[in-house]
Motif scaffolding. Structure first.
Motif, PDB file in Angstrom:
ATOM      1  N   PHE A 157       0.828  -1.212   0.000  1.00 26.91           N
ATOM      2  CA  PHE A 157       0.000   0.000   0.000  1.00 26.91           C
ATOM      3  C   PHE A 157       0.865   1.267   0.000  1.00 26.91           C
ATOM      4  O   PHE A 157       0.465   2.299  -0.527  1.00 26.91           O
TER       5      PHE A 157
ATOM      6  N   THR B  77      -1.819  -3.318   4.750  1.00 31.30           N
ATOM      7  CA  THR B  77      -3.110  -3.994   4.561  1.00 31.30           C
ATOM      8  C   THR B  77      -4.138  -3.379   5.503  1.00 31.30           C
ATOM      9  O   THR B  77      -5.286  -3.129   5.123  1.00 31.30           O
TER      10      THR B  77
ATOM     11  N   SER C  60      -4.909   0.345   4.494  1.00 34.20           N
ATOM     12  CA  SER C  60      -5.740   0.360   3.304  1.00 34.20           C
ATOM     13  C   SER C  60      -7.187  -0.025   3.661  1.00 34.20           C
ATOM     14  O   SER C  60      -8.146   0.646   3.255  1.00 34.20           O
TER      15      SER C  60
ATOM     16  N   ILE D  30      -2.915   9.656   4.315  1.00 32.28           N
ATOM     17  CA  ILE D  30      -3.530   9.176   3.066  1.00 32.28           C
ATOM     18  C   ILE D  30      -4.115  10.362   2.309  1.00 32.28           C
ATOM     19  O   ILE D  30      -5.024  11.043   2.789  1.00 32.28           O
TER      20      ILE D  30
ATOM     21  N   LYS E 200      -4.352   7.536  -1.463  1.00 29.24           N
ATOM     22  CA  LYS E 200      -3.098   6.778  -1.522  1.00 29.24           C
ATOM     23  C   LYS E 200      -2.201   7.104  -0.345  1.00 29.24           C
ATOM     24  O   LYS E 200      -2.251   8.218   0.192  1.00 29.24           O
ATOM     25  N   SER E 201      -1.329   6.145  -0.006  1.00 26.97           N
ATOM     26  CA  SER E 201      -0.379   6.406   1.073  1.00 26.97           C
ATOM     27  C   SER E 201       0.597   7.483   0.620  1.00 26.97           C
ATOM     28  O   SER E 201       1.278   7.344  -0.398  1.00 26.97           O
TER      29      SER E 201
END
Ligand SMILES: Nc1ncnc2c1ncn2[C@@H]1O[C@H](COP(=O)(O)OP(=O)(O)O)[C@@H](O)[C@H]1O
Ligand SMILES: CC(=O)OP(=O)(O)O
Ligand SMILES: [Mg+2]
Length: 403
Positions: free
Chosen positions: A151, A182, A185, A218, A222-223
């Motif tokens: 991620f 994980t 996300s 985030i 997105k990270s």
């Protein structure tokens, strides 16, 4: 399709068996103390009482075999035969730069995971043992791997590079990778769904606070940055890990205390953090209890722990130039109202108005703990890394069958 999810650690192996038709958990459990004198197997079949066995389990192949026996046991099992397991999904902590999403296990994938042993010596060798153990016990059953690092592969180089000679990145891939991806996300998607807003429209910080702990910024779904680095030692103060410190401390202490590399690594990973400062425990429940009974070191450990979470939230709000949603998850984040209160009370200037009553509620579902109208919404979202692993495994196996 039935999917078995395995999270193999160096001395433990956790498992969950899913029926993907409705994503129900048929059974879960863990094998602890693998390779030690007495191993413990705890098996929890859905709707039946927990089963606990103590025996000698010397390696992961035997551990997987034992899991199979538990799952097919006529009395407390969940399936009649091992052939009912259609696929196996594994958590793999380090995927380096090679993997930005989950993949099916092939020879090449195994070689890549092996190459990363150096970067995650505590985790990746154990995962490989889990994969090999499944190959030995369930030959021909497809396996998928889901990476903690995947991620975070979207982080810009301003977030992932260290300001050290660039040759070290080129030669040895010394860079920040980030972990718990994980979970970050999963909870970010859950939070957006709960708020009925597109994830891409929200500036969000997710705080995964368990034994290991990390915060992620985030942006656009997105990270953008995360607190763990090349290894899961960087960032927040944790149960037994120091988190951020002046790197000059390492050679200084090695010199003064005549420590080897292994010893200093072990000091920072296993004998630091909350355990070291409280002198009591790495477990947040025990530290909180001692603090409530007036123990000064426990209070100091708790305060330092929360202070560091608060600092990361502040810096990530600055990194994203704003904040809409703050999420708490994992063992401590989901359960410690005291931590959430201590963290949120110190950052009201961001527009966080905590609702004390909502925060104190003991619930197991996704919920908001800020007052109606709070500029920043604070949510508690139970994480479920295993479910995401099961979903990815199911998707990859289905795709491979149709292609
Ligand atoms: N009710 C609770 N109050 C405070 N802390 C809790 C509570 N329940 C669990 N925890 C803490 O959660 C941590 C473990 O988190 P977890 O996410 O399960 O870790 P990991 O998956 O890394 O082993 C421990 O420090 C434990 O004390
Ligand atoms: C990557 C990591 O720190 O994992 P855990 O929290 O399971 O120790
Ligand atoms: Mg965990």
């Amino acid at each position: 399709m039935k999917v078995l999810v395995i999270n193999a650690g160096s001395s433990s192996l956790k498992y969950q068996l899913y029926d993907m038709t409705d994503e129900s958990v048929l059974a879960s459990g863990r094998v602890e103390r693998i390779g030690m004198d007495s191993s413990i197997v705890t098996h929890e079949p859905a709707g039946k009482p927990e089963v606990r066995q103590v025996s000698e389990i010397l390696d992961h192949v035997t551990a997987v075999k034992r899991v199979m026996e538990m799952l097919t046991n006529p009395e407390f099992g969940a399936i009649a035969h091992m052939s009912e397991i259609d696929a196996v999904g594994h958590r793999v902590v380090h995927g380096g730069e090679a993997f930005s999403s989950s993949v099916l296990v092939t020879l090449e994938v195994k070689l890549e995971i092996r190459k990363l042993f150096d970067l995650a010596p505590l985790h990746n060798p154990a995962h490989m043992m889990g994969i090999s153990a499944v190959e030995a016990n369930l030959p021909g059953v497809p396996q998928a791997v889901v990476f903690d690092t995947a991620f975070h592969q979207t982080m810009p180089n301003t977030s992932y590079l260290y300001p050290i000679p660039t040759v070290l990145y080129r030669r040895h891939q010394v860079r920040r990778y980030g972990f718990h991806g994980t979970s970050h996300s999963y909870v970010s998607a859950q939070a957006a769904a709960y708020l009925r807003k597109p994830l891409e429209s929200l500036k969000m910080i997710t705080c995964h606070i368990g034994n290991g702990a990390s915060c992620t910024a985030i942006l656009n779904g997105k990270s953008y940055d995360t607190s763990m680095g090349m290894t899961p030692l960087e960032g927040l103060m944790m149960g037994t890990r120091s988190g951020d410190l002046d790197p000059a401390i390492v050679p200084f202490v090695m010199n003064k205390e005549e420590l080897t590399l292994n010893e200093v690594n072990s000091m920072l990973n296993k004998h630091s953090g909350m355990l070291a400062v409280s002198g009591i425990s790495s477990d947040m429940r025990e530290v909180t209890e001692a603090m409530e009974e007036g123990d000064k070191n426990a209070k100091l450990a708790f305060d330092m722990y929360c202070y560091r979470v608060k600092k990361y939230i502040g810096s990530y709000a600055a990194a994203m130039n704003g904040l809409d949603v703050l999420v708490f998850t994992a063992g401590v984040g989901e359960n410690s109202a005291a931590l959430r209160k201590a963290v949120c009370e110190g950052i009201t200037f961001l527009g966080i108005e905590l609702d004390d009553k909502r925060n104190a509620e003991r619930r197991k579902d996704t919920r908001e703990i800020t007052v109606a109208g709070s500029k920043v919404k604070v949510l508690v979202v139970p994480t479920n890394e295993e479910l995401l692993i099961a979903r990815d495994t199911f998707r990859l196996v289905k795709q491979s069958r149709t292609s």
